[in-house]
Design a protein around this motif. Structure first.
Motif, PDB file in Angstrom:
ATOM      1  N   ARG A 117      -4.709   3.985  19.024  1.00  0.00           N
ATOM      2  CA  ARG A 117      -5.529   3.836  18.042  1.00  0.00           C
ATOM      3  C   ARG A 117      -6.360   4.869  17.823  1.00  0.00           C
ATOM      4  NH1 ARG A 117      -6.865  -0.869  19.878  1.00  0.00           N
ATOM      5  NH2 ARG A 117      -5.446  -2.170  18.931  1.00  0.00           N
ATOM      6  N   ARG A 118      -6.059   5.780  16.962  1.00  0.00           N
ATOM      7  CA  ARG A 118      -6.995   6.821  16.730  1.00  0.00           C
ATOM      8  C   ARG A 118      -6.494   7.656  15.333  1.00  0.00           C
ATOM      9  NH1 ARG A 118      -4.995  11.966  18.878  1.00  0.00           N
ATOM     10  NH2 ARG A 118      -2.918  11.755  19.732  1.00  0.00           N
ATOM     11  N   PHE A 119      -5.688   7.309  14.604  1.00  0.00           N
ATOM     12  CA  PHE A 119      -5.436   7.619  13.248  1.00  0.00           C
ATOM     13  C   PHE A 119      -5.816   6.868  12.298  1.00  0.00           C
ATOM     14  CE2 PHE A 119      -1.888   8.482  16.449  1.00  0.00           C
ATOM     15  CZ  PHE A 119      -1.929  10.008  16.749  1.00  0.00           C
ATOM     16  N   LYS A 173      -1.522   7.821   9.137  1.00  0.00           N
ATOM     17  CA  LYS A 173      -0.267   7.132   9.205  1.00  0.00           C
ATOM     18  C   LYS A 173       0.672   6.962   8.116  1.00  0.00           C
ATOM     19  CE  LYS A 173      -2.986   3.401  11.027  1.00  0.00           C
ATOM     20  NZ  LYS A 173      -3.248   2.110  11.710  1.00  0.00           N
ATOM     21  N   GLN A 174      -0.014   6.895   6.972  1.00  0.00           N
ATOM     22  CA  GLN A 174       0.754   6.630   5.866  1.00  0.00           C
ATOM     23  C   GLN A 174       1.602   8.207   5.545  1.00  0.00           C
ATOM     24  OE1 GLN A 174      -1.708   5.439   2.733  1.00  0.00           O
ATOM     25  NE2 GLN A 174      -1.546   3.354   3.092  1.00  0.00           N
ATOM     26  N   ALA A 175       0.969   9.244   6.081  1.00  0.00           N
ATOM     27  CA  ALA A 175       1.499  10.428   5.878  1.00  0.00           C
ATOM     28  C   ALA A 175       2.853  10.516   6.643  1.00  0.00           C
ATOM     29  CB  ALA A 175       0.549  11.488   6.030  1.00  0.00           C
ATOM     30  N   PHE A 186      12.458   0.560   7.659  1.00  0.00           N
ATOM     31  CA  PHE A 186      11.500  -0.239   7.966  1.00  0.00           C
ATOM     32  C   PHE A 186      10.783   0.087   9.174  1.00  0.00           C
ATOM     33  CE2 PHE A 186       9.685  -4.136   9.778  1.00  0.00           C
ATOM     34  CZ  PHE A 186       9.489  -5.140   8.699  1.00  0.00           C
ATOM     35  N   ILE A 187       9.409   0.330   8.671  1.00  0.00           N
ATOM     36  CA  ILE A 187       8.620   0.813   9.940  1.00  0.00           C
ATOM     37  C   ILE A 187       7.258  -0.230  10.202  1.00  0.00           C
ATOM     38  CG2 ILE A 187       7.066   2.667  10.545  1.00  0.00           C
ATOM     39  CD1 ILE A 187       8.410   4.468   8.553  1.00  0.00           C
ATOM     40  N   SER A 188       7.046  -0.288  11.365  1.00  0.00           N
ATOM     41  CA  SER A 188       5.937  -1.000  11.982  1.00  0.00           C
ATOM     42  C   SER A 188       5.042  -0.356  12.972  1.00  0.00           C
ATOM     43  CB  SER A 188       6.538  -2.281  12.353  1.00  0.00           C
ATOM     44  OG  SER A 188       5.472  -3.165  13.141  1.00  0.00           O
ATOM     45  N   TRP A 231       2.682  -1.063   7.970  1.00  0.00           N
ATOM     46  CA  TRP A 231       3.869  -1.465   7.509  1.00  0.00           C
ATOM     47  C   TRP A 231       4.511  -0.514   6.578  1.00  0.00           C
ATOM     48  CZ3 TRP A 231       6.454  -5.549  10.318  1.00  0.00           C
ATOM     49  CH2 TRP A 231       5.468  -6.108  11.080  1.00  0.00           C
ATOM     50  N   LYS A 232       5.827  -0.354   6.609  1.00  0.00           N
ATOM     51  CA  LYS A 232       6.243   0.188   5.242  1.00  0.00           C
ATOM     52  C   LYS A 232       7.799  -0.288   5.346  1.00  0.00           C
ATOM     53  CE  LYS A 232       6.700   3.474   2.117  1.00  0.00           C
ATOM     54  NZ  LYS A 232       5.724   3.593   1.214  1.00  0.00           N
TER      55      LYS A 232
END
Lengths: 126, 126, 126
Positions: free
Chosen positions: A76-78, A83-85, A105-107, C116-117
């Motif tokens: 947990r540091r971004f 994260k979106q990038a 699909f990303i989690s 999420w994406k």
């Protein structure tokens, strides 16, 4: 030490697993603000057979024909923008090797610095 | 109710899966301050085939030849020193059954007491 | 976007995988206060072979003969009572398709909205 776990159709893995692996790792390095070194590469692929991937084809307004489930565990540091990038880069890179962007699909799951142990030199225990 | 998930090379699992399972469970009991009872044993092994485990061989200064990815999910209640003690015990115990300590990779994820449900006596629903 | 991952005995999956999938999805919709739309269906089944599921048969006061490990990842936004309602509904529904309630094991993990994406329309990248 992000750990990246990918569950995907077996035929897709057999055809393009190596390329997908390289694409995801390249994406990680293309967000240099995250500060992840090039050697920080820990990925886990789990090919799935018929009936094991269950998904709605249109949820979220996409045209999903299969699904590639990418789960990223990291410290947990971004900030959100990084994260979106990362998500965008992953999608761009795996699209370049032929995946449909609708199917990705990303989690992202976070833990602490102290929640990792990536090996111990054997010399230290011998 | 720690849940311990282990992804590892299939040949290694076939040769030593039971011993690795016992070693991890023994480690858990050898950190008595964690207060995990002996019956609290929930492990999941996922043997992996060629190309499914992707890792950098030297990241973090170790000599990694394969990788055994151990993911532990547990209630958020253990101080860092206990988690580190658990990691050390796991590494020590799996080394005793022949694993290379360089190859062990551990990730710890936390949730709440209310995030678990470990079965319901059938009598309660009948 | 809950992601639901289920590791279970391969024979059970082959016999009842589709029914279990439907039961879990029905349960999710039967807790309407969670506000999860019917199209929000993302499940991953991982059949397990002999020796891969390791568990204590009696921990927690149940009579466990096998284990069905259900891991739910979802955005941190549900109060405890809704999570518990979901667990109860899942257990009720999978019992209806013949699973023993003693054998169900649920773990819930939370992350953020921004973690999420779920796909990107191909048109957006072409």
């Amino acid at each position: 030490m992000p750990l990246i776990q990918v569950d995907l159709d077996r035929a897709l893995f057999e055809e393009k697993g190596k390329q997908i692996s390289d694409a995801i790792h390249a994406a990680q390095l293309e967000v240099p603000e995250m500060g992840i070194p090039a050697t920080d590469k820990f990925q886990l692929f789990r090919p799935r057979d018929a009936g094991e991937l269950v998904f709605d084809p249109g949820h979220g307004g996409v045209d999903r024909r299969s699904i590639v489930i990418i789960q990223i565990t990291a410290v947990r540091r971004f900030p959100v923008r990084l994260k979106q990038a990362l998500f965008e880069k992953i999608i761009t890179r795996v699209a370049e090797v032929g995946l449909r962007t609708d199917d990705i699909f990303i989690s992202f799951i976070e833990n602490g610095f102290e929640d990792w142990k990536a090996g111990l030199p054997s010399a230290a225990t011998s």
